[in-house]
Write a protein that holds these residues in place. Structure first.
Motif, PDB file in Angstrom:
ATOM      1  N   LEU A  47       0.935  -1.162   0.088  1.00 34.48           N
ATOM      2  CA  LEU A  47      -0.107   0.121  -0.149  1.00 34.48           C
ATOM      3  C   LEU A  47       1.003   1.293  -0.148  1.00 34.48           C
ATOM      4  N   GLY A  48       2.190   1.150   0.114  1.00 35.89           N
ATOM      5  CA  GLY A  48       3.069   2.134   0.151  1.00 35.89           C
ATOM      6  C   GLY A  48       3.662   2.744   1.467  1.00 35.89           C
ATOM      7  N   VAL A  49       3.463   2.023   2.319  1.00 39.10           N
ATOM      8  CA  VAL A  49       3.927   2.207   3.780  1.00 39.10           C
ATOM      9  C   VAL A  49       5.362   2.285   3.716  1.00 39.10           C
ATOM     10  N   ASN A  50       6.184   3.161   4.125  1.00 41.35           N
ATOM     11  CA  ASN A  50       7.790   2.942   3.953  1.00 41.35           C
ATOM     12  C   ASN A  50       8.440   2.815   5.149  1.00 41.35           C
ATOM     13  N   GLU A  51       7.643   3.207   6.161  1.00 39.08           N
ATOM     14  CA  GLU A  51       8.147   3.120   7.463  1.00 39.08           C
ATOM     15  C   GLU A  51       8.287   1.572   7.945  1.00 39.08           C
TER      16      GLU A  51
END
Length: 135
Positions: A47-51
């Protein structure tokens, strides 16, 4: 959707879940150690969570940002009753139109909206899982 998958195929399974889920609230059922948190980490990444994501076992809920949305990851394992879910404001999260991934949803089943996607993960052996998705 019903599929068996090898743990090395978890990225493909996560993509299939996102493609087939009609709802942004996804309840993950399965025994301890079956891989719910691991799958949620992969879903968050897609979903694009980078952390760095982690299990919210002690905090109950973790919040992550995607490029276009918010993702709430719940772990209800330690909840003694549904009142504890109300105490953290669960209704605000569930009706926020954000992604909500819920581990141990059976602890708060009466609170959950009817329009959710249910995912059940079963362990076949150390490397093989079965997944059942129902909208």
């Amino acid at each position: 959707m019903k599929k068996e998958y090898h743990l090395s195929q978890i990225d493909e399974i996560a993509k299939a879940i996102l493609a087939e889920s009609k709802y942004k609230i996804i309840a993950f059922h399965g025994e301890m150690g079956v891989g719910k948190t691991t799958l949620i980490k992969v879903l968050a990444k897609q979903l694009g969570v980078n952390e760095l994501t982690s299990s919210p076992t002690f905090s109950i809920v973790n919040e992550y940002r995607t490029p276009t949305d918010i993702l709430y990851h719940f772990d209800c394992y330690r909840m003694e009753n549904e009142e504890e879910a109300y105490d953290i404001g669960i209704e605000d999260y569930l009706y926020s139109d954000a992604w909500c991934f819920i581990e141990w949803p059976e602890r708060i089943e009466n609170i959950l909206p009817s329009e959710i996607t249910k995912v059940r993960i079963d362990k076949i052996n150390e490397q093989l899982r079965a997944i059942h998705l129902k909208n």
